[in-house]
Structure formats: structure tokens, C-alpha cells
Design a protein around this motif. Structure first.
Motif, PDB file in Angstrom:
ATOM      1  N   TRP A   1       0.840  -1.206   0.000  1.00 26.53           N
ATOM      2  CA  TRP A   1       0.000   0.000   0.000  1.00 26.53           C
ATOM      3  C   TRP A   1       0.879   1.261   0.000  1.00 26.53           C
ATOM      4  CZ3 TRP A   1      -5.032  -1.826   0.019  1.00 26.53           C
ATOM      5  CH2 TRP A   1      -6.028  -0.865  -0.122  1.00 26.53           C
ATOM      6  N   ASN A   2       1.544   1.481  -1.087  1.00 23.84           N
ATOM      7  CA  ASN A   2       2.437   2.635  -1.149  1.00 23.84           C
ATOM      8  C   ASN A   2       2.637   3.056  -2.605  1.00 23.84           C
ATOM      9  OD1 ASN A   2       4.385   0.807  -2.252  1.00 23.84           O
ATOM     10  ND2 ASN A   2       4.734   0.098  -0.151  1.00 23.84           N
ATOM     11  N   LYS A   3       3.317   4.185  -2.775  1.00 27.11           N
ATOM     12  CA  LYS A   3       3.478   4.751  -4.121  1.00 27.11           C
ATOM     13  C   LYS A   3       4.360   3.888  -5.025  1.00 27.11           C
ATOM     14  CE  LYS A   3       7.118   7.964  -2.624  1.00 27.11           C
ATOM     15  NZ  LYS A   3       7.130   7.692  -1.170  1.00 27.11           N
TER      16      LYS A   3
ATOM     17  N   SER B   1       3.337   7.788   2.318  1.00 30.57           N
ATOM     18  CA  SER B   1       3.407   6.476   1.657  1.00 30.57           C
ATOM     19  C   SER B   1       2.863   6.492   0.241  1.00 30.57           C
ATOM     20  CB  SER B   1       2.618   5.430   2.432  1.00 30.57           C
ATOM     21  OG  SER B   1       3.000   5.422   3.751  1.00 30.57           O
ATOM     22  N   LEU B   2       1.854   7.298   0.014  1.00 26.75           N
ATOM     23  CA  LEU B   2       1.207   7.279  -1.303  1.00 26.75           C
ATOM     24  C   LEU B   2       1.459   8.563  -2.080  1.00 26.75           C
ATOM     25  CD1 LEU B   2      -2.230   5.753  -0.225  1.00 26.75           C
ATOM     26  CD2 LEU B   2      -0.592   4.666  -1.754  1.00 26.75           C
TER      27      LEU B   2
ATOM     28  N   THR C   1      -3.050  12.563  -3.503  1.00 25.17           N
ATOM     29  CA  THR C   1      -2.633  12.525  -2.094  1.00 25.17           C
ATOM     30  C   THR C   1      -1.136  12.816  -1.980  1.00 25.17           C
ATOM     31  OG1 THR C   1      -2.254  11.112  -0.176  1.00 25.17           O
ATOM     32  CG2 THR C   1      -2.534   9.987  -2.262  1.00 25.17           C
TER      33      THR C   1
ATOM     34  N   VAL D   1       0.060   9.657  -5.640  1.00 26.27           N
ATOM     35  CA  VAL D   1      -0.864   8.678  -6.239  1.00 26.27           C
ATOM     36  C   VAL D   1      -2.223   9.342  -6.481  1.00 26.27           C
ATOM     37  CG1 VAL D   1      -2.134   6.512  -5.827  1.00 26.27           C
ATOM     38  CG2 VAL D   1       0.283   6.693  -5.179  1.00 26.27           C
TER      39      VAL D   1
ATOM     40  N   THR E   1      -6.240   6.365   2.148  1.00 25.39           N
ATOM     41  CA  THR E   1      -4.923   6.996   1.973  1.00 25.39           C
ATOM     42  C   THR E   1      -4.184   7.258   3.286  1.00 25.39           C
ATOM     43  OG1 THR E   1      -5.836   9.247   1.962  1.00 25.39           O
ATOM     44  CG2 THR E   1      -5.651   8.145  -0.177  1.00 25.39           C
TER      45      THR E   1
ATOM     46  N   ILE F   1       1.269   1.085  -5.826  1.00 27.26           N
ATOM     47  CA  ILE F   1      -0.093   1.430  -6.264  1.00 27.26           C
ATOM     48  C   ILE F   1      -0.010   2.489  -7.355  1.00 27.26           C
ATOM     49  CG2 ILE F   1      -2.292   2.478  -5.574  1.00 27.26           C
ATOM     50  CD1 ILE F   1      -2.116   1.016  -2.962  1.00 27.26           C
TER      51      ILE F   1
END
Ligand code: BG6
Length: 493
Positions: free
Chosen positions: A207-209, A331-332, A327, A335, A254, A212
Motif C-alpha cells: 500500500w504505497n506509491k 506512503s502514497l 494525495t 498517487v 490513503t 499502487i
């Protein structure tokens, strides 16, 4: 565990109370969260007797279809006997004095220990007046009992009006006493987002850039505006669905992982997630947000929005919104989150698609242009509940070919029937003082700030409505929004 409490419902004769609150309270009674030590005061302007009120409550239970298969036929009557009706004008101070008297009497009669839940099932313009009088006329108990306020949307129509509304109640209730209902947060599949993400190393680690590519959220409805044109004409899809339900889902998808799964930690991470959504300029908002309004269907069997009963025949109210949010949560970071909702779309479906990045190295490729099929995790919220995971696997006997397969998990009808209705769960949470599934003021206000830019951008131009046919998936521009980024909507019925 049961909880003693007095509920005071403002808007006791209304549709929400009848359809949702009385059946939900009954279920809590049947399941033992409420035992004999509870009471409900219903208030509204109409002059009802207690006997009439009991009949209404019993018929609400019956209409909700919750009385079948019950062994104790007398339960609805026993339950309804805890209900008291008080005719009430929200502006009249004397009426609060009478209400306090009744509340104190019931507190004593049922030994409620000063626990009170005030449920404002009324238009928000009354919230400030009611909250003010509740405090001034000493309806808020002192001592060890709790005072909690449950309120319904719409919570303002933009940030300034939401702030005004919040200020008007925060003189009487502290933030920790305010329970803002967003019924999407009461849906079990929405609640399970956190579990899926943080309860599985498999998903948590992806679950991260780095992994995803984009997230898609679709809340599509097949119904039109129905009998709610009066309200809808003042709201539109952005205020009705995006600012609240969709932004809540965005925050859950997110947010960073909370250290502990409790309401405070979760709230902090959700607020942070919303604060890390990129604020657009008006130019960006125009580019990244699409609005639409439904016209008739192709066969002309369904009315366009402007021809529905109660709407303005030149209405510029949007019944569809699609947009791209970005976002910047660590982490993201970067994205895109594509969101979409609308009325009179092809079918009712609430779903979330997590689109993973493709591996650049396709060692199975026959030629350099052949790409692997993207892995997609879909969370089905409604009407299906469950998950689909798409991944590639070897197929056929000849050579080494990959094709996508769908790993499906769906809740059965029996399993779905056992899940409490959103209102039942939310009222139970409020009764227990659990704020996990309620929206904090900072979440609401941040969501408004993000939406206000879009609204201001839209207000500069007259929309060319209607721009999508009933039964379609919205305006062409909503498809183009993703095509411009080299992507497409996963859900494309
Ligand atoms: C409500 C909106 O909040 O949500 C309605 O006011 C909408 O316009 C409804 O139809 C959708 O909720 P659900 O639970 O049916 O997806």
C-alpha cells in the motif's frame, strides 16, 4: 453490555426517525444493548399522544420488516412503552423547561444516571437554536452521566457555513460529545478497509506509491432524484455524496497506519490524510473535476433531471461528479485517487478499485510491447460485499501464456442479512461512546475546503446540462479524465 440512557429525538415524527431510528433502537433492544433501563422522548410540533406515538413506533418496526421470526410477539409493545411524546416548538423556551421536567422524571423512573443522547433528526438550521436551549435550560446533565449529541448531514454547504454551524453547537457541546453521522461509516465493508489494509502484511506492504498506480472510488446509483428534489436542488452530488461519503472513504484509503486501532489514533491519521490531499487552484479544479446532469434515457422512458417533479426546468444542479484527487501523504505521495458518483447511472454499485503498478519487466513477453495485465484489488461495498483480486496465471497447454484470473470472495445473502444496518451500528457506537465511525470536525472542515475550490471554479461557468443520458455511466468527459492520464475506469458496466 447494555447501556442506560435517555434518548431525546428532535424530529420524532419525521421520516428518518420512522425508517431508521426506531427500527435501529428496536434491534439494539432485542440484542440487549438496551435493556429495560432506557427511555426515548420524541419531540416535534405535532400534538401526538403517547399512545399514538407507541402505535407509530410499533408500525415503524413492522414496516422495517424486523418482526418476522420473533419468538416474543410482545417485544415491540414492551419496547414502545419506553417512548414518550412531547409536542415541542424548537424556538419556545418554555418547551425546553417542560422537556427538562420530563427528562428528569424519566431519568429517575428508569434509573438512567444522567446519561443523555440528543438526536437532532431535523434540518441543520435548527441545530444551533436547539443546542443553545439545551444548555441554557439545563437539559445537559451534570455529574457522572454523559451528554452526547448526534447530528445528521448536511453539515453546512461550504466551509464558512459549516464553521458557523459548528460554532453554533460547540458553545453547548464539546467536540468529544458530538457524533456526526455519515452513514457510509456505518457500513461494514467501509469499516473493514482498515482491517484489510493493516491486518494483512500482503496488502500493507504493497500500500504505497511504489506499488499502487491509482485508486478508484465509484458510488454509482441507478435511481434518480426520487421525491427529494426540494433538498437536492439546494445540494447536488458534490454536497450530497462527495464532501462527506467519498472524502471519508478517501481518508480511510490513503491514511498512514495508526499506531493503535482506536478512535483517537484513527481520527488523527484520517485528518492528516485529508490535509495531505492536494489543494487545487481554480484552473486545476476545472481540469480535474467533471460535473454532469442526467437527461432522459435513449428510449425516452425516463425523465431527465430538469423534468423531474420539483426541479427547476433550467436547473444547473449536478447529479454527477467525477474528479481526480492527489494525495501527498508520505506512503502514497503523488498517487491519484479518481472518484465518481452519480444518479441514474447504469447500475447501483459502490466499489473501490486499487490498481497496482505493472512490473516493467515482462519476462513472458513475445515482443517488447507486450505488457503484463494490471493487478487490481476491488472492494465491493454494495450491493455485493466482498473482494475480487485480479492476477495473471498460466493458461493453456501450449507455450507459456498468461491470462488474468479473478479470485472472488463475496458475502452470502445469509451473511449479509446478519450485518446490522448502518444506523443500528452507529447508534450503538454512540451509546457506547465509541467515536471511531463518526466524522470529526477537522475532517468535515478539511473536506469542505477541498470541495469549495471546485465549487468556486464551477460557479464561474454555466454548465451545458443535461450532458449524460439516464442509464449511461455519466458524461464522456469523465472517461476522458482518466484517458488523459493513460488510464481507464476499472468499473465500466
Ligand atoms: C445519501 C444521499 O447520503 O446517500 C442520497 O443523500 C444517496 O442521495 C444515498 O442516494 C446513497 O446511500 P446508499 O447507502 O444507498 O449507497
Amino acid at each position: 453490555m447494555n447501556q442506560k440512557a435517555l434518548f431525546i429525538i428532535f424530529g420524532g415524527t419525521g421520516d428518518l426517525a420512522y425508517r431508521k431510528l426506531y427500527p435501529a433502537l428496536f434491534n439494539l433492544y432485542e440484542k440487549g444493548y438496551l435493556k429495560e433501563d432506557f427511555a426515548v422522548i420524541g419531540t416535534a410540533r405535532r400534538p401526538w399522544s403517547n399512545d399514538h406515538y407507541h402505535e407509530v413506533v410499533m408500525s415503524a418496526i413492522e414496516d422495517a420488516g424486523r418482526d418476522s421470526g420473533r419468538t416474543n410477539d410482545d417485544l415491540p409493545r414492551k419496547f414502545a412503552s419506553h417512548f414518550y411524546y412531547q409536542s415541542h416548538n424548537v424556538d419556545d423556551v418554555d418547551h425546553y423547561v417542560a422537556l427538562r421536567k420530563l427528562a428528569d422524571e424519566l431519568d429517575e423512573k428508569y434509573d438512567l444516571q444522567g446519561n443523555r443522547i440528543f438526536y437532532l433528526a431535523m434540518a441543520p438550521r435548527f441545530f444551533g437554536t436547539i443546542a443553545g436551549h439545551l444548555k441554557d435550560q439545563a437539559l445537559l446533565t451534570k455529574g457522572n452521566g454523559f451528554n452526547r449529541l448526534i447530528i445528521e448531514k448536511p453539515f453546512g454547504r461550504d466551509y464558512p457555513s459549516a464553521k458557523e454551524l459548528n460554532d453554533s453547537i460547540s458553545g453547548s457541546f464539546k467536540e468529544e460529545q458530538i457524533f456526526r453521522i455519515d452513514h457510509y461509516l456505518g457500513k461494514e465493508p467501509i469499516q473493514s478497509i482498515a482491517g484489510l489494509r493493516f491486518g494483512n502484511a500482503l496488502f500493507n506492504s504493497l500500500w504505497n506509491k511504489e506499488h499502487i498506480d491509482n485508486i478508484q472510488i465509484t458510488l454509482s446509483e441507478s435511481l434518480g432524484v426520487e421525491e427529494r428534489a426540494g433538498y437536492y436542488e439546494t445540494a447536488g452530488a458534490m454536497r450530497d455524496m462527495v464532501q462527506n461519503h467519498i472524502m471519508q472513504i478517501v481518508s480511510l484509503l490513503t491514511m498512514e497506519r495508526p499506531d493503535v486501532f482506536d478512535s483517537e489514533h484513527l481520527r488523527d491519521k484520517k485528518i492528516e490524510a485529508l490535509e495531505n490531499i492536494q489543494m487545487y487552484t481554480k484552473e486545476e479544479a476545472k481540469k480535474y473535476f467533471i460535473r454532469g446532469q442526467y437527461g432522459a434515457d435513449e428510449a425516452n422512458t425516463q425523465l431527465g433531471y430538469r423534468d423531474e417533479e420539483g426541479t427547476d426546468n433550467q436547473s444547473t444542479v449536478e447529479t454527477f461528479v467525477a474528479g481526480k484527487l492527489i494525495t501527498h501523504n508520505p506512503s502514497l505521495d503523488g498517487v491519484p485517487v479518481y472518484i465518481r458518483t452519480g444518479k441514474r447511472l447504469t447500475k447501483k454499485s459502490t466499489q473501490i478499485n486499487i490498481v497496482f503498478k505493472n512490473d516493467d519487466q515482462n519476462i513472458f513477453a513475445k515482443d517488447a510491447s507486450e505488457k503484463l495485465k494490471t493487478n487490481v484489488l476491488t472492494m465491493h461495498i454494495e450491493p455485493d460485499q466482498g473482494f475480487t483480486l485480479e492476477f495473471n496465471t498460466k493458461t493453456g497447454n501450449q507455450g507459456y501464456n498468461l491470462s488474468p484470473v479473478h479470485l472472488r470472495y463475496r458475502k452470502t445473502a445469509t451473511e449479509k442479512a446478519q450485518i446490522p444496518d448502518a444506523y443500528e451500528g452507529l447508534i450503538r457506537d454512540a451509546l457506547m461512546g465509541n467515536k471511531t465511525n463518526f466524522a470529526h470536525w477537522h475532517e468535515v472542515s478539511q473536506a469542505w475546503k477541498i470541495m469549495d475550490v471546485v465549487r468556486e471554479a464551477w460557479d464561474e461557468e454555466e454548465p451545458a446540462f443535461p450532458n449524460y443520458a439516464s442509464g449511461s455511466m455519466g458524461p464522456e468527459a469523465a472517461m476522458q479524465l482518466l484517458a488523459d492520464d493513460g488510464r481507464k475506469w476499472v468499473f465500466n458496466p
